[in-house]
Design a protein around this motif. Structure first.
Motif, PDB file in Angstrom:
ATOM      1  N   UNK A 115      -0.356  -1.429 -17.131  1.00 15.09           N
ATOM      2  CA  UNK A 115      -1.850  -1.488 -17.007  1.00 15.09           C
ATOM      3  C   UNK A 115      -2.478  -0.981 -15.971  1.00 15.09           C
ATOM      4  N   UNK A 116      -3.767  -0.682 -15.847  1.00 15.03           N
ATOM      5  CA  UNK A 116      -4.587  -0.250 -14.798  1.00 15.03           C
ATOM      6  C   UNK A 116      -3.723   1.023 -14.168  1.00 15.03           C
ATOM      7  N   UNK A 117      -3.435   1.870 -14.940  1.00 12.20           N
ATOM      8  CA  UNK A 117      -3.283   3.392 -14.626  1.00 12.20           C
ATOM      9  C   UNK A 117      -4.301   4.525 -15.159  1.00 12.20           C
ATOM     10  N   UNK A 118      -3.904   5.574 -15.039  1.00 10.91           N
ATOM     11  CA  UNK A 118      -4.484   6.585 -15.722  1.00 10.91           C
ATOM     12  C   UNK A 118      -3.580   7.423 -16.621  1.00 10.91           C
ATOM     13  N   UNK A 119      -3.071   6.451 -17.564  1.00 11.01           N
ATOM     14  CA  UNK A 119      -1.987   7.161 -18.508  1.00 11.01           C
ATOM     15  C   UNK A 119      -2.800   7.609 -19.744  1.00 11.01           C
ATOM     16  N   UNK A 171      -1.896   4.342  -9.497  1.00  8.56           N
ATOM     17  CA  UNK A 171      -2.876   5.460  -9.835  1.00  8.56           C
ATOM     18  C   UNK A 171      -1.780   6.599 -10.769  1.00  8.56           C
ATOM     19  N   UNK A 172      -1.126   5.967 -11.315  1.00 13.03           N
ATOM     20  CA  UNK A 172       0.015   6.763 -12.066  1.00 13.03           C
ATOM     21  C   UNK A 172      -0.542   7.645 -13.431  1.00 13.03           C
ATOM     22  N   UNK A 173      -0.251   8.819 -13.556  1.00  5.20           N
ATOM     23  CA  UNK A 173      -0.725   9.594 -14.443  1.00  5.20           C
ATOM     24  C   UNK A 173       0.176  10.118 -15.493  1.00  5.20           C
ATOM     25  N   UNK A 174      -0.367  10.862 -16.399  1.00  2.56           N
ATOM     26  CA  UNK A 174       0.274  11.448 -17.682  1.00  2.56           C
ATOM     27  C   UNK A 174       0.637  10.578 -18.670  1.00  2.56           C
ATOM     28  N   UNK A 175       1.724  10.816 -19.485  1.00  4.04           N
ATOM     29  CA  UNK A 175       1.972   9.930 -20.574  1.00  4.04           C
ATOM     30  C   UNK A 175       3.117   8.954 -20.450  1.00  4.04           C
ATOM     31  N   UNK A 176       3.239   7.802 -21.245  1.00  4.32           N
ATOM     32  CA  UNK A 176       4.224   6.908 -21.094  1.00  4.32           C
ATOM     33  C   UNK A 176       5.437   7.502 -21.521  1.00  4.32           C
ATOM     34  N   UNK A 216       0.804  -1.104   0.056  1.00  7.23           N
ATOM     35  CA  UNK A 216      -0.134  -0.127  -0.187  1.00  7.23           C
ATOM     36  C   UNK A 216       0.848   1.284  -0.100  1.00  7.23           C
ATOM     37  N   UNK A 217       2.031   1.352  -0.759  1.00  4.61           N
ATOM     38  CA  UNK A 217       2.718   2.305  -0.725  1.00  4.61           C
ATOM     39  C   UNK A 217       2.159   3.465  -1.599  1.00  4.61           C
ATOM     40  N   UNK A 218       2.124   4.479  -1.113  1.00  7.37           N
ATOM     41  CA  UNK A 218       1.656   5.729  -1.816  1.00  7.37           C
ATOM     42  C   UNK A 218       2.715   7.104  -2.353  1.00  7.37           C
ATOM     43  N   UNK A 219       2.257   7.859  -2.934  1.00 10.81           N
ATOM     44  CA  UNK A 219       3.280   8.913  -3.211  1.00 10.81           C
ATOM     45  C   UNK A 219       3.810   8.602  -4.755  1.00 10.81           C
ATOM     46  N   UNK A 220       4.807   9.489  -5.150  1.00 11.31           N
ATOM     47  CA  UNK A 220       5.314   9.333  -6.404  1.00 11.31           C
ATOM     48  C   UNK A 220       6.593   8.462  -6.400  1.00 11.31           C
ATOM     49  N   UNK A 221       6.795   7.768  -7.415  1.00 10.43           N
ATOM     50  CA  UNK A 221       8.083   6.805  -7.578  1.00 10.43           C
ATOM     51  C   UNK A 221       9.147   7.737  -7.089  1.00 10.43           C
ATOM     52  N   UNK A 266       5.259   8.693 -14.321  1.00 11.60           N
ATOM     53  CA  UNK A 266       6.394   7.711 -14.560  1.00 11.60           C
ATOM     54  C   UNK A 266       7.757   8.772 -14.809  1.00 11.60           C
ATOM     55  N   UNK A 267       8.866   8.553 -13.973  1.00 10.41           N
ATOM     56  CA  UNK A 267       9.788   9.347 -14.122  1.00 10.41           C
ATOM     57  C   UNK A 267      10.617   9.192 -15.573  1.00 10.41           C
TER      58      UNK A 267
END
Length: 813
Positions: free
Chosen positions: A466-470, A445-450, A396-401, A425-426
């Motif tokens: 898979x299963x993010x908000x990209x 729950x990652x966002x933005x583009x690949x 259940x880690x949260x926050x940014x990579x 994704x950095x």
């Protein structure tokens, strides 16, 4: 399965010394030069006793060594998998009575008993017979091999006890693991003056172990007894073997907890595996006595509830495996201060926190860290500087990579899937393209583009986001990842056209685009075959794809034949690192259910085009995909007939053509598919009688509903009576369809010989069926994910002597 002897280099030094004595007694010549004609004839005759089509002629004879003085064959080492057939009792092999070294391991011998003729080769000093499928008891004639230094009979189906070893007093290495041997270990075995390595794992050995008092001077250094059925107290006798360096007691099913203090006498012990046993709780405290030279300690599945503070005293510790226990609370900060710690496996416990600040791991020497399948929460910590593998999936880690991850230039596998990570994704992941093999960020729950960050020469093999908000498009720089095999971007918001350009990747095997905003045609602009070189899994459902598919659409697909994976592996993943195994996973719609498959079989092939706006006829070339296991074309606008060629897809287990506009009859050949466990043609315009067969009659009525013209079981509508629909296709319609098939076959002739034959010659079903194991995905975030994606057992640290055997780890975490 392949297996190799697990021995330290120090043991091999003693073996090499023996070989130096062996080699000094005569001069060897590689190949047939210097061999007597009768010896060449015997070697050639032996080869001709088998199907040797898999044998390279040069490799075979390069494995022959002859004495330069006498011309007799003294060494024979066959290439792996060279021969097929039965090793007969009267084989010409047993006429080579001057053999001193014989390696027949990993051949394709037909399962049969070990011939007694081996007993005639009484000058043998080294004998490898592993992984050949030999059955039954070892012949008593083996007791004649009194000169043996090394005997390896592992990975066969041998039974009975082994009194034959009692005369083999010169043995230095004895490997009988992965068989069905039973009974007690002969007490005399432990008194052999040269025995340094004894591997009896994975048998049915029982009784107690008797160690004579004289064994305190034993040379035994490596002892592997795991996965047997010993009775009584075996710990105290083993503690007399004070020269032991490695000891494997895993999964002995003892009826009492093991007290680690009993091993305090083993001062030389560096590797100790106790996995699968109950451990006395007081013996893992910091004041317990345990050999301080330990480099590896395996406590997997020991029922531990508290973190073993005994580790604090082990300053030479390199690898600790605490996976599959019930340890809760915090991981102590002092663990990361152990100066030589390289691999830490905490998989599947109840940990919630890492003690200390987010900087606690940074200066650790850890290179392989598995925190997966716990309850870790809060921001993800900054990883160690020298990290090679970082696995923390299903927490259940949260926050940014953390951006600091990008400064870890040796990172090869990054698996942070099934967490609650947010942000982009950095882009700085491009910093370690020369090492990065796997990126798995699935179900966050990652966002933005690949990021479009991959440069020429990138080593990436698996990309799963898979299963993010990209959003955005697929990065065209993926073309620079020439080794890419697995791409999954399903369940995001990516808006793009079908990536025909990915055909340039020579090894791409799985492509999953499900549930995005992809649009446009999936047929190439020239309307020829799609023809990805090795694509076997194509999942593009629930997008906005349109257009029709040409008749030759499936020509030249990898799924047209059953093939064994080139490296012999059963599952897709990364197996190249000696310390871990990573295996890919994929979500699938199968048999009407949405499921996650823990492993992806390398022989598995599936197509899912459902939930789009595809139209036109289903290509007859679908019949070429003989290895196809699942086909889902539901919820489209396909018209015309169900292809007759589907009868050729003999491996098919799941077929869903529901909710289209298909007409005509259900081909009778569909009812004869032996493995078809699920079929749905509901809500079409089909007519006629439902084909009757074992696989069809077991289906539910819902599989055929919504077709007003269908009749017969399992529907209630009978096909008899004046108002019944026709049970056979009208002759004109049948002739028209047959003509279409013939026209299509004629067109395929231009694509190469053999393709037409693939649709008219009956499929020969393989004798060994690899079936598909799946499970339903739950709705909650923390579901029971199959814990087989990553293997990281203690055994891998010492599996480094690759010139003796190939790497193969048997037990999952």
């Amino acid at each position: 399965m392949l297996f190799y002897i697990k021995v330290f280099m120090k043991t091999m030094m003693s073996v090499l010394l023996l070989f130096s004595i062996f080699a000094a007694s005569f001069t060897l010549v590689v190949g047939l030069d210097g061999c007597r004609p009768d010896q060449i004839q015997a070697i050639t005759q032996f080869k001709n006793e088998f199907d040797s089509r898999d044998c390279n002629q040069t490799d075979y004879f390069n494995g022959v060594w002859c004495d330069n003085t006498t011309g007799v064959v003294t060494k024979l080492q066959l290439p792996s998998g060279c021969l097929r057939g039965t090793l007969k009792p009267n084989s010409s092999l047993f006429g080579l009575q001057h053999l001193r070294y014989l390696n027949l391991s990993n051949n394709n011998f037909t399962s049969a008993s070990l011939p007694s003729g081996f007993g005639n080769l009484n000058k043998l000093q080294v004998l490898y017979l592993s992984s050949n499928g030999f059955l039954g008891q070892v012949p008593s004639s083996f007791s004649n091999l009194s000169q043996l230094y090394i005997l390896d009979l592992s990975h066969n189906e041998l039974t009975g006890s082994f009194p034959f070893v009692q005369n083999l007093t010169k043995l230095s290495i004895l490997v009988l693991s992965y068989n069905h041997f039973s009974g007690a270990i002969p007490s005399s075995l432990l008194t052999f003056p040269f025995l340094s390595s004894l591997d009896l794992r994975e048998n049915y050995l029982t009784g107690s172990i008797e160690v004579p008092n004289s064994s305190t001077s034993s040379r035994l250094e490596f002892m592997y007894l795991g996965n047997n059925h010993f009775e009584g107290k075996i710990i105290e006798p083993i503690s007399k073997l004070i020269n032991l360096k490695e000891l494997d007691f895993s999964f002995l099913n003892t009826s009492y907890p093991i007290d680690l203090n009993l091993f305090s006498s083993l001062k030389s012990l560096v590797r100790f595996v106790l996995s699968g046993n109950s451990i006395l709780a007081t013996s893992i405290s910091s004041d317990s006595k345990i050999p301080l030279n330990l480099e590896g300690l395996g406590l997997l599945s020991c029922g531990l509830t508290e973190f073993p503070t005994i580790l604090k005293n082990l300053k030479k510790l390199e690898h600790i495996d605490l996976s599959n226990n019930k340890i809760k609370g915090k991981v102590p900060e002092w663990l990361w201060n152990l100066p030589r710690l390289r691999r830490v496996n905490l998989f599947n416990n109840l940990f919630t926190d890492l003690e200390g600040s987010g900087e606690a791991l940074v200066n650790s020497s850890v290179r392989i860290l598995d925190l997966a399948y716990n309850h870790f929460r809060g921001p993800f910590p900054k990883p160690p500087l020298s990290i090679n593998l970082l696995s923390a999936w299903n927490n259940s880690f949260t926050g940014n990579i953390p951006l600091e991850t990008c400064n870890r230039s040796s990172l090869a596998i990054l698996d942070l899937s099934y967490n609650n990570l947010t942000g982009p994704i950095p882009r700085c992941l491009s910093n370690f393209q020369e090492s990065l093999i796997v990126v798995n960020l699935r179900k966050n729950n990652l966002e933005g583009s690949l990021p479009d960050i991959f440069s020429h020469g990138a080593l990436l093999r698996t990309l799963d986001v898979g299963y993010n908000q990209l959003t955005g498009k697929l990065p065209r720089s993926l073309l620079n990842c020439s080794t890419l095999r697995f791409v999954s971007v399903d369940h995001n918001r990516i808006k793009d056209t079908f990536p025909f350009w990915l055909k340039a990747l020579p090894d791409l095997q799985a492509l999953t685009l499900r549930s995005n905003k992809f649009h446009g045609p999936i047929s190439p602009p020239d309307r020829g075959p799609l023809a990805f070189p090795k694509l076997r899994i194509l999942e593009i459902s629930d997008n906005n794809f349109t257009g029709s598919l040409p008749p030759n659409y499936f020509v030249n697909w990898e799924a047209s034949s059953l093939q064994v994976n080139e490296d012999g592996r059963i599952y897709m993943g990364d197996y190249n690192n000696p310390y871990y195994i990573y295996e890919d996973t994929v979500d699938l719609q199968y048999k009407g259910l949405f499921m996650e498959q823990g492993k992806v079989l390398t022989s598995y092939a599936t197509i899912d085009f459902s939930g789009n706006r595809l139209e036109g006829q289903i290509p007859e070339s679908i019949g070429l995909l003989k290895a196809l296991i699942a086909l889902n074309l539901s919820n489209n606008a396909f018209t015309g007939h169900i292809p007759l060629s589907l009868a050729n897809v003999t491996e098919l287990e799941s077929l869903d053509l529901s909710r289209n506009q298909l007409s005509g009859n259900i081909p009778k050949g569909v009812g004869s598919l032996s493995f078809l466990a699920y079929i749905s043609v509901a809500h079409n315009q089909l007519t006629g009688e439902i084909p009757q067969g074992t696989q069809i009659t077991g289906q539910s009525k819902s599989s055929f509903e919504g077709n007003a013209g269908l009749c017969g079981l399992p529907l209630e509508e009978t096909c008899f009576g004046s108002n019944a629909p026709p049970t056979q296709q009208p002759k004109e319609e049948e002739e028209e369809e047959e003509e279409q098939v013939l026209n299509w076959k004629a067109m395929l002739i231009g694509y190469g010989p053999g393709l037409v034959l693939g649709l008219v010659i009956a499929h020969v079903i393989a004798s060994y069926k690899l079936k598909w194991f799946v499970k339903i995905v739950g709705s909650e975030k923390r579901k029971e994910v199959n814990p087989v994606r990553l293997f990281m057992t203690l055994d891998s640290r010492w599996d480094s002597f690759n010139n003796m055997k190939n790497v193969d780890q048997k037990r999952d975490m």
